[in-house]
Structures are given as structure tokens and as C-alpha cells.
Write a protein that holds these residues in place. Sequence first.
Motif, PDB file in Angstrom:
ATOM      1  N   PRO A 159       0.058 -15.053   7.535  1.00  0.00           N
ATOM      2  CA  PRO A 159       0.621 -14.166   8.549  1.00  0.00           C
ATOM      3  C   PRO A 159       0.150 -14.566   9.947  1.00  0.00           C
ATOM      4  CG  PRO A 159      -0.351 -12.909   6.730  1.00  0.00           C
ATOM      5  CD  PRO A 159      -0.759 -14.340   6.549  1.00  0.00           C
ATOM      6  N   ARG A 160       0.992 -14.304  10.921  1.00  0.00           N
ATOM      7  CA  ARG A 160       0.668 -14.550  12.341  1.00  0.00           C
ATOM      8  C   ARG A 160       0.386 -16.015  12.664  1.00  0.00           C
ATOM      9  NH1 ARG A 160      -1.504  -9.913  10.875  1.00  0.00           N
ATOM     10  NH2 ARG A 160      -3.540 -10.826  10.425  1.00  0.00           N
ATOM     11  N   THR A 161       1.033 -16.934  11.927  1.00  0.00           N
ATOM     12  CA  THR A 161       1.009 -18.346  12.295  1.00  0.00           C
ATOM     13  C   THR A 161       2.352 -18.693  12.929  1.00  0.00           C
ATOM     14  OG1 THR A 161       1.828 -18.937  10.117  1.00  0.00           O
ATOM     15  CG2 THR A 161      -0.560 -19.009  10.439  1.00  0.00           C
ATOM     16  N   ALA A 221       5.052 -18.543  10.257  1.00  0.00           N
ATOM     17  CA  ALA A 221       5.416 -17.181   9.857  1.00  0.00           C
ATOM     18  C   ALA A 221       6.232 -16.496  10.949  1.00  0.00           C
ATOM     19  CB  ALA A 221       4.158 -16.372   9.541  1.00  0.00           C
ATOM     20  N   ASP A 222       5.825 -16.678  12.194  1.00  0.00           N
ATOM     21  CA  ASP A 222       6.535 -16.031  13.300  1.00  0.00           C
ATOM     22  C   ASP A 222       7.959 -16.560  13.460  1.00  0.00           C
ATOM     23  OD1 ASP A 222       4.267 -14.622  13.760  1.00  0.00           O
ATOM     24  OD2 ASP A 222       3.656 -15.735  15.553  1.00  0.00           O
ATOM     25  N   THR A 273      -5.836 -16.727   2.548  1.00  0.00           N
ATOM     26  CA  THR A 273      -5.159 -16.333   3.785  1.00  0.00           C
ATOM     27  C   THR A 273      -3.681 -16.695   3.812  1.00  0.00           C
ATOM     28  OG1 THR A 273      -5.739 -18.414   4.880  1.00  0.00           O
ATOM     29  CG2 THR A 273      -7.290 -16.571   5.096  1.00  0.00           C
TER      30      THR A 273
END
Lengths: 146, 146
Positions: free
Chosen positions: B68-70, B73-74, B126
Motif C-alpha cells: 500500500p502507498r507505493t 499501488a497509487d 508489507t
Amino acid sequence: MTVTREKTMYLAARWFPGHLTEMDRAECVELLGRSEVGRVALGDPEGPLVLPVNHVMVGEKIVFRTAPRTAIADHVGSGQVSYQVDEFDSYTSSGWSVLARGTAEFVDGVWLTEHDLKPESWADGTRTLFVCLTPTQITGRRVVPV
Amino acid sequence: MTVTREKTMYLAARWFPGHLTEMDRAECVELLGRSEVGRVALGDPEGPLVLPVNHVMVGEKIVFRTAPRTAIADHVGSGQVSYQVDEFDSYTSSGWSVLARGTAEFVDGVWLTEHDLKPESWADGTRTLFVCLTPTQITGRRVVPV
């Protein structure tokens, strides 16, 4: 195509289990200089184009050949360009990747001579253009085995 | 950094002197399936992002993990995504490269189970998101030694 059990095990056990660490710019430039092949990446409405080429370094600049009327040649001067190199060891699931991002321009024979690059007698005569990518960002990361 | 004579010779003699041939889609998909590592490429205002990941194939679909929040992913669901694999032999200056371009979406545990992918007991907790790239184009080329 079906996914075999072996493939599933691989997915479970080997998907980059290591730890990621950032590399500094000097290490990234050194790895770029030691690489023989890298990948030019260009924006395209149908998705980024990623095309392997050979390169040489002039300081932090990345120089590679292309042919007229190719996607790379058409893109030079019209937007951002990235260059990526990496190396992986599947046995230890470790490796590294470096990404340089910036702009690219054509360089001519005078520039090549000034920088001690004297390309002669190409086996393939079609890749007659030389492109120089000047990075504004160089980042890299290493996957350390667990 | 200065460019050595050895590097110059390399530039002159080894810069992909071979002949490029196009590969058909079936061969490209087979090579994607045999590869352990590939590179996700995403459009970005500062130049394309190119990030290595491990992948598995489900038919022509390419499945990989991210956190998440890479950047990956974004980007999912907001534009085109490319995936590239290649392999080179520096001794013979030969190799191949495959590029799949399309769109990506997240897939969940139900989807993974339906496709016989049962990722369990990750060493690294993660990268909990699974992305599936559905290619609209798959192209590849091979550099044949001269």
C-alpha cells in the motif's frame, strides 16, 4: 495456461522476501557504468514503452544509439525519458535496480569525439543516431537476502 | 568519470550488432511465463517509473505484489501500465525482450484462490496487495547474433 503447483510454491516463497534498502547516487552511477544493457522508458498513450539498449556513461550522462524513425528517436526532445538497469540472483532472491530520470537529446560526432567516444565501423548501419540522457534524478534500491 | 579505450571499443563493436526479429504473441507469453523477474513501468510527470518485481502468469495476465502507498499501488486503476521482461547474453550479444501493455487492477483473495494462487506465509508482510495486469498488446523482439 494453468498455474502449476510449482509455480504457486514459487509465488509463496520467493516473491522478493528480502529487505529493500536505498542506494546513494554514487553507488547508482557506479552500477550504471558497470552495466552493459539497460532499458529506455518513454511515455506513450498506450502505456510506457520499455526498450533495451546498450549504453556507455559520460560522467552521469547515459549515451545510447537508436535508428531514425523509431519510438526512441521520435520521443527525443519531446518529454521525460527514464533509463533503468538491474541485476538479480534468483538463487538468493537478491539484487538491485537503478532508475535514472531526465531528458534526452541527440548528440553529434563533434560531441562524441570531445568525450572520447569514437564509434566506427558499426556492424549494423541503421542505428545512426546517438542519444544522451542527462539525469535529473538517479535512484536505486537493493534487495538484501533475508 | 572518463571513458576508457576499452569502453570505446565496446561501444564501437558490441552495441547490438545483431539483427532484430519480431516474436509472435505466443512466444512472448511463453517467455513471460519462464521469467522470474520483470519490470513494471508507469507513467509519471518526472519520467516513467520502472520497478522490478516478481510475477506469475494466469493465462496472459501478469500478477504481482506490491505494498500500500507505493507508486505502483497509487497508479493502479488510473492509467496504462506496462510490464517488461528480457534476457541477454553479453558473450554473443544476443537476447530478447518482451513488452506487455495494458491496464492493471487489484485482485483479492477470492480471485487468487479461483486461479489456484494461494500465497501464504510471506516472509515480508508489507507487500499485501496483488495487482493483475491485463495486456492489450504483447510484443517482443529478439536480437540474433550476426
